[in-house]
Design an enzyme around this catalytic site. Structure first.
Site, PDB file in Angstrom:
ATOM      1  N   THR A  20       0.833  -1.208   0.000  1.00 21.27           N
ATOM      2  CA  THR A  20       0.000   0.000   0.000  1.00 21.27           C
ATOM      3  C   THR A  20       0.864   1.254   0.000  1.00 21.27           C
ATOM      4  O   THR A  20       0.637   2.185  -0.786  1.00 21.27           O
ATOM      5  CB  THR A  20      -0.919  -0.003   1.253  1.00 21.27           C
ATOM      6  OG1 THR A  20      -1.743  -1.161   1.197  1.00 21.27           O
ATOM      7  CG2 THR A  20      -1.774   1.241   1.329  1.00 21.27           C
ATOM      8  N   SER A  75       5.218  -6.735  -1.359  1.00 22.53           N
ATOM      9  CA  SER A  75       4.728  -6.941  -0.001  1.00 22.53           C
ATOM     10  C   SER A  75       5.227  -8.287   0.516  1.00 22.53           C
ATOM     11  O   SER A  75       5.180  -9.289  -0.204  1.00 22.53           O
ATOM     12  CB  SER A  75       3.201  -6.923  -0.032  1.00 22.53           C
ATOM     13  OG  SER A  75       2.691  -7.201   1.239  1.00 22.53           O
ATOM     14  N   HIS A 102       4.089 -10.109   3.239  1.00 20.92           N
ATOM     15  CA  HIS A 102       3.184 -11.084   3.868  1.00 20.92           C
ATOM     16  C   HIS A 102       2.419 -11.951   2.881  1.00 20.92           C
ATOM     17  O   HIS A 102       1.678 -12.846   3.279  1.00 20.92           O
ATOM     18  CB  HIS A 102       2.223 -10.379   4.850  1.00 20.92           C
ATOM     19  CG  HIS A 102       1.157  -9.536   4.231  1.00 20.92           C
ATOM     20  ND1 HIS A 102      -0.143  -9.952   4.139  1.00 20.92           N
ATOM     21  CD2 HIS A 102       1.186  -8.300   3.680  1.00 20.92           C
ATOM     22  CE1 HIS A 102      -0.879  -8.991   3.569  1.00 20.92           C
ATOM     23  NE2 HIS A 102      -0.091  -7.980   3.281  1.00 20.92           N
ATOM     24  N   CYS A 111      -9.465  -5.972   1.728  1.00 23.04           N
ATOM     25  CA  CYS A 111      -9.754  -4.600   2.123  1.00 23.04           C
ATOM     26  C   CYS A 111     -11.213  -4.250   1.865  1.00 23.04           C
ATOM     27  O   CYS A 111     -11.782  -3.401   2.512  1.00 23.04           O
ATOM     28  CB  CYS A 111      -8.886  -3.620   1.345  1.00 23.04           C
ATOM     29  SG  CYS A 111      -7.188  -4.114   1.312  1.00 23.04           S
TER      30      CYS A 111
HETATM   31  C1  LIG Z   1      -2.607  -6.221  -5.614  1.00 27.29           C
HETATM   32  C2  LIG Z   1      -2.368  -5.720  -4.232  1.00 27.29           C
HETATM   33  N1  LIG Z   1      -1.790  -4.520  -4.063  1.00 27.29           N
HETATM   34  C3  LIG Z   1      -1.536  -4.010  -2.847  1.00 27.29           C
HETATM   35  C4  LIG Z   1      -1.872  -4.704  -1.709  1.00 27.29           C
HETATM   36  C5  LIG Z   1      -1.564  -4.098  -0.378  1.00 27.29           C
HETATM   37  O1  LIG Z   1      -0.394  -4.672   0.161  1.00 27.29           O
HETATM   38  P1  LIG Z   1      -0.076  -4.511   1.718  1.00 27.29           P
HETATM   39  O2  LIG Z   1      -1.046  -5.380   2.447  1.00 27.29           O
HETATM   40  O3  LIG Z   1       1.337  -4.995   1.860  1.00 27.29           O
HETATM   41  O4  LIG Z   1      -0.183  -3.077   2.042  1.00 27.29           O
HETATM   42  C6  LIG Z   1      -2.491  -5.964  -1.829  1.00 27.29           C
HETATM   43  C7  LIG Z   1      -2.907  -6.712  -0.623  1.00 27.29           C
HETATM   44  O5  LIG Z   1      -4.007  -7.206  -0.522  1.00 27.29           O
HETATM   45  C8  LIG Z   1      -2.733  -6.489  -3.122  1.00 27.29           C
HETATM   46  O6  LIG Z   1      -3.316  -7.682  -3.304  1.00 27.29           O
END
Ligand SMILES: Cc1ncc(COP(=O)(O)O)c(C=O)c1O
Length: 381
Positions: A75, A203, A205, A328
């Site tokens: 994010t 990311s 996780h 989300c």
């Molecule tokens: C395509 C995509 N972009 C961004 C994110 C956000 O990543 P983070 O959880 O590390 O902020 C996610 C997580 O669900 C994702 O699937």
């Protein structure tokens, strides 16, 4: 039911930490705990561990170490690239992206437009694919940033990132091309330079690393303004005490993933295909983007006469954890913007579930998951 008997098919939302990553985290907390910006031995140890992790991660993505900046996750990396290049004094500039991006990109796009700039969206087709030419058509002499995700987090459909990157510079050589590769790294090999990506969001996780840790790849020809202001960490690009143990664990997770890549991704592919075949033979379903090139860990299913919110609860009660789409968005109970963008019949838009395989997937998971889904669905019809 014990947690170990619960079948987890929500790896696109998050994954458990790999043992190698957890071990590294604990080890690093004991000798890499000091502030990596300090001037004593323990700080130097921490700094060495940080730079060693940066080197390992950059190598895995064919980047130079200086092109990796650690962040709190995908994010932040998406927000950073998209927001930071727009200058409040040059309001004629625009952002080009697609209407199926993750919320981290879409909300950043909203920020760009609410600050007086233009945002242009390339539309997905009914299969969840953003057409290369549609995307390129939006680029003009005022496009500051263009952002197209590698693979969609709800459908798995792989987007034409490499094809766009080949042509984008001939339209505007100064447009920065960003790609959110957060889902891509779960089941695809990504080489930033060879793919023509100039900025990428990563990311930890999603691949067995810790939550709250990620990175941004940024081509060395760009110097993005700092996003967080404060100390001079990360070569003055991102302020804040660096989470060295988390980053070391991210590097360990990526290294383990790389060493088992074919085996793990092969299993995701096989188990997804067993799962899809089995439910297709028993239930009236549609597999979203079935004919498309999809990331092998994601399966988005439309159930004909079954509300997915109710089915999700039934599956949970029967020991199967999945989701309705992006983690989300699922709390918000809003129809998925990705499915809406694909023009899915509104009658069926709340009948979708996302099943996502990952590094803990075992032989037999696809078949077991299908049995649970078939039983639960048949009871609901
Ligand atoms: C395509 C995509 N972009 C961004 C994110 C956000 O990543 P983070 O959880 O590390 O902020 C996610 C997580 O669900 C994702 O699937």
């Amino acid at each position: 039911m014990k947690n170990q008997d619960y079948l987890y098919l929500d790896h696109a939302a998050s994954t458990p930490m790999r043992k190698s990553a957890l071990d590294k985290y604990i080890e690093a907390e004991s000798y890499g705990f000091a502030n990596s910006s300090g001037g004593h031995k323990l700080s130097r140890d921490s700094k060495n561990l940080l730079e060693d992790s940066r080197e390992k991660i950059s190598e895995l993505f064919n980047a130079a170490p200086g092109e990796i900046v650690f962040t709190s996750g995908g994010t932040e990396a998406d927000n950073w690239t998209i927001k930071s290049l727009f200058d409040s004094k040059r309001l004629n500039e625009n952002l080009v992206t697609s209407n199926i991006e993750h919320e981290a990109v879409l909300a950043s796009a909203d920020w760009v437009s609410s600050n007086g700039h233009q945002t242009k969206f390339a539309k997905s087709d009914k299969n969840g694919l953003v057409n290369k030419n549609e995307f390129l058509k939006q680029i003009d002499e005022n496009t500051k940033v263009a952002s197209l995700m590698w693979g969609n987090n709800e459908t798995g459909v792989v987007q034409p990132v490499k094809e766009v990157s080949k042509e984008i510079k001939s339209i505007n050589s100064s447009t920065l091309f960003h790609s959110d590769v957060v889902q891509g790294i779960i089941s695809d090999n990504i080489d930033f330079h060879n793919s023509g990506i100039e900025s990428g969001a990563l990311s930890a996780h999603k691949i067995g690393g810790p939550k709250g840790v990620g990175a941004m790849f940024i081509n060395s020809k760009y110097k993005l303004p700092s996003f967080l202001h404060g100390g001079k960490q990360e070569l003055e690009r991102r302020a804040g005490t660096v989470d060295v143990p988390g980053i070391a664990a991210f590097a360990a997770a990526l290294e383990e993933q790389q060493s088992k890549f074919d085996e793990e991704v092969g299993l995701m592919k096989d188990e997804r295909s067993i799962f899809e075949e089995k439910i297709k033979n028993s239930l009236d379903i549609k597999i979203v983007g079935e004919s498309m090139n999809r990331l092998p860990h994601i399966s988005n299913i439309q159930f004909k006469d079954i509300n997915s919110e109710v089915l999700l609860i039934q599956l949970d009660l029967n020991g199967l954890g999945v989701s309705r789409g992006s983690a989300c968005a699922s709390g918000a109970q809003k129809p998925s913007h990705v499915l809406e963008a694909m023009n899915i019949n509104p009658k069926f838009i709340n009948n979708h579930l996302r099943f996502s395989f990952g590094w803990t997937t075992q032989i037999g998971d696809g078949s077991r998951a299908a049995d649970i889904v078939i039983k639960a669905a048949e009871e609901m019809i």
